[in-house]
Design a protein around this motif. Structure first.
Motif, PDB file in Angstrom:
ATOM      1  N   ASP A   1      27.729  55.819  21.543  1.00  0.00           N
ATOM      2  CA  ASP A   1      27.080  57.091  21.894  1.00  0.00           C
ATOM      3  C   ASP A   1      25.571  56.908  22.051  1.00  0.00           C
ATOM      4  O   ASP A   1      24.971  57.433  22.995  1.00  0.00           O
ATOM      5  CB  ASP A   1      27.365  58.152  20.830  1.00  0.00           C
ATOM      6  N   LEU A   2      24.968  56.166  21.122  1.00  0.00           N
ATOM      7  CA  LEU A   2      23.529  55.915  21.223  1.00  0.00           C
ATOM      8  C   LEU A   2      23.191  55.110  22.476  1.00  0.00           C
ATOM      9  O   LEU A   2      22.199  55.392  23.158  1.00  0.00           O
ATOM     10  CB  LEU A   2      23.035  55.180  19.984  1.00  0.00           C
ATOM     11  N   THR A   3      24.020  54.140  22.796  1.00  0.00           N
ATOM     12  CA  THR A   3      23.797  53.346  24.003  1.00  0.00           C
ATOM     13  C   THR A   3      23.886  54.221  25.244  1.00  0.00           C
ATOM     14  O   THR A   3      23.056  54.105  26.156  1.00  0.00           O
ATOM     15  CB  THR A   3      24.825  52.194  24.075  1.00  0.00           C
ATOM     16  N   ALA A   4      24.861  55.101  25.281  1.00  0.00           N
ATOM     17  CA  ALA A   4      25.014  55.998  26.426  1.00  0.00           C
ATOM     18  C   ALA A   4      23.808  56.923  26.552  1.00  0.00           C
ATOM     19  O   ALA A   4      23.326  57.172  27.668  1.00  0.00           O
ATOM     20  CB  ALA A   4      26.301  56.802  26.288  1.00  0.00           C
ATOM     21  N   GLN A   5      23.300  57.416  25.428  1.00  0.00           N
ATOM     22  CA  GLN A   5      22.117  58.281  25.464  1.00  0.00           C
ATOM     23  C   GLN A   5      20.894  57.523  25.984  1.00  0.00           C
ATOM     24  O   GLN A   5      20.103  58.044  26.761  1.00  0.00           O
ATOM     25  CB  GLN A   5      21.817  58.835  24.076  1.00  0.00           C
ATOM     26  N   ILE A   6      20.742  56.296  25.546  1.00  0.00           N
ATOM     27  CA  ILE A   6      19.605  55.487  25.988  1.00  0.00           C
ATOM     28  C   ILE A   6      19.699  55.231  27.483  1.00  0.00           C
ATOM     29  O   ILE A   6      18.711  55.375  28.225  1.00  0.00           O
ATOM     30  CB  ILE A   6      19.542  54.165  25.199  1.00  0.00           C
ATOM     31  N   LEU A   7      20.879  54.848  27.953  1.00  0.00           N
ATOM     32  CA  LEU A   7      21.044  54.578  29.383  1.00  0.00           C
ATOM     33  C   LEU A   7      20.886  55.850  30.221  1.00  0.00           C
ATOM     34  O   LEU A   7      20.365  55.801  31.328  1.00  0.00           O
ATOM     35  CB  LEU A   7      22.414  53.939  29.646  1.00  0.00           C
TER      36      LEU A   7
ATOM     37  N   LEU B   1      14.639  47.758  32.326  1.00  0.00           N
ATOM     38  CA  LEU B   1      14.730  47.048  31.054  1.00  0.00           C
ATOM     39  C   LEU B   1      13.540  47.358  30.164  1.00  0.00           C
ATOM     40  O   LEU B   1      13.688  47.532  28.950  1.00  0.00           O
ATOM     41  CB  LEU B   1      14.831  45.541  31.294  1.00  0.00           C
ATOM     42  N   ALA B   2      12.364  47.442  30.768  1.00  0.00           N
ATOM     43  CA  ALA B   2      11.168  47.787  29.997  1.00  0.00           C
ATOM     44  C   ALA B   2      11.289  49.199  29.444  1.00  0.00           C
ATOM     45  O   ALA B   2      10.882  49.464  28.311  1.00  0.00           O
ATOM     46  CB  ALA B   2       9.922  47.644  30.865  1.00  0.00           C
ATOM     47  N   GLY B   3      11.859  50.096  30.242  1.00  0.00           N
ATOM     48  CA  GLY B   3      12.062  51.471  29.783  1.00  0.00           C
ATOM     49  C   GLY B   3      13.035  51.541  28.617  1.00  0.00           C
ATOM     50  O   GLY B   3      12.833  52.311  27.677  1.00  0.00           O
ATOM     51  N   ILE B   4      14.069  50.727  28.665  1.00  0.00           N
ATOM     52  CA  ILE B   4      15.046  50.703  27.573  1.00  0.00           C
ATOM     53  C   ILE B   4      14.397  50.143  26.312  1.00  0.00           C
ATOM     54  O   ILE B   4      14.530  50.710  25.227  1.00  0.00           O
ATOM     55  CB  ILE B   4      16.282  49.875  27.971  1.00  0.00           C
ATOM     56  N   ARG B   5      13.698  49.034  26.452  1.00  0.00           N
ATOM     57  CA  ARG B   5      13.081  48.394  25.280  1.00  0.00           C
ATOM     58  C   ARG B   5      11.993  49.257  24.642  1.00  0.00           C
ATOM     59  O   ARG B   5      11.762  49.167  23.438  1.00  0.00           O
ATOM     60  CB  ARG B   5      12.506  47.042  25.671  1.00  0.00           C
ATOM     61  N   SER B   6      11.333  50.068  25.428  1.00  0.00           N
ATOM     62  CA  SER B   6      10.271  50.909  24.882  1.00  0.00           C
ATOM     63  C   SER B   6      10.809  52.211  24.291  1.00  0.00           C
ATOM     64  O   SER B   6      10.072  52.938  23.633  1.00  0.00           O
ATOM     65  CB  SER B   6       9.235  51.222  25.959  1.00  0.00           C
ATOM     66  N   ASN B   7      12.080  52.492  24.504  1.00  0.00           N
ATOM     67  CA  ASN B   7      12.694  53.708  23.989  1.00  0.00           C
ATOM     68  C   ASN B   7      12.853  53.600  22.471  1.00  0.00           C
ATOM     69  O   ASN B   7      13.434  52.657  21.969  1.00  0.00           O
ATOM     70  CB  ASN B   7      14.069  53.891  24.658  1.00  0.00           C
TER      71      ASN B   7
ATOM     72  N   PHE C   1      16.351  52.985  21.261  1.00  0.00           N
ATOM     73  CA  PHE C   1      16.830  51.611  21.398  1.00  0.00           C
ATOM     74  C   PHE C   1      16.429  50.789  20.182  1.00  0.00           C
ATOM     75  O   PHE C   1      17.239  50.046  19.624  1.00  0.00           O
ATOM     76  CB  PHE C   1      16.283  50.966  22.675  1.00  0.00           C
ATOM     77  N   THR C   2      15.190  50.934  19.752  1.00  0.00           N
ATOM     78  CA  THR C   2      14.713  50.223  18.565  1.00  0.00           C
ATOM     79  C   THR C   2      15.537  50.621  17.347  1.00  0.00           C
ATOM     80  O   THR C   2      15.935  49.770  16.550  1.00  0.00           O
ATOM     81  CB  THR C   2      13.223  50.519  18.327  1.00  0.00           C
ATOM     82  N   SER C   3      15.804  51.907  17.220  1.00  0.00           N
ATOM     83  CA  SER C   3      16.621  52.397  16.114  1.00  0.00           C
ATOM     84  C   SER C   3      18.037  51.827  16.188  1.00  0.00           C
ATOM     85  O   SER C   3      18.595  51.407  15.174  1.00  0.00           O
ATOM     86  CB  SER C   3      16.662  53.926  16.139  1.00  0.00           C
TER      87      SER C   3
END
Length: 103
Positions: A92-98, A6-12, A15-17
């Motif tokens: 698509d953005l969610t899949a890239q982040i994950l 979760l920290a990795g996702i939030r710091s991406n 994800f912010t974009s």
């Protein structure tokens, strides 16, 4: 998910974009729904005679019915617009982040 994931996702930065773009889009769609609705209610409260007027001479349909139909169809269209953009862009953005987290 683990706390580190979760920290990795939030710091991406992606994800912010994603959160900013989606929030802005949802705010616009919300305004596009609420402003016409409250305008309709405001007119119904302060000038109901205008809504009772006929669409054109000899018509059986009044402005209020037409405005109500336009509001309902407009909300359906805005919902469809959100689904379309979510399926094409946000998913698509969610899949890239994950995918970046799983590496």
């Amino acid at each position: 998910m683990e706390t580190t994931a979760l920290a990795g996702i939030r710091s991406n930065p992606s994800f912010t974009s994603l959160v900013k773009r989606r929030s802005r889009f949802v705010a616009l769609l919300t305004a596009g729904t609420l402003v016409p609705y409250y305008t309709f209610i405001f007119i119904a409260g302060f000038n109901p005679q205008w809504l009772a007027g006929k669409v054109f001479n000899g018509s059986m349909v009044n402005v209020g019915w037409l405005a109500g139909v336009v509001l309902i169809v407009g909300v359906w269209l805005l919902t469809g617009l959100y689904v379309l953009r979510a399926n094409r862009e946000f998913d698509d953005l969610t899949a890239q982040i994950l995918a970046g987290v799983k590496k």
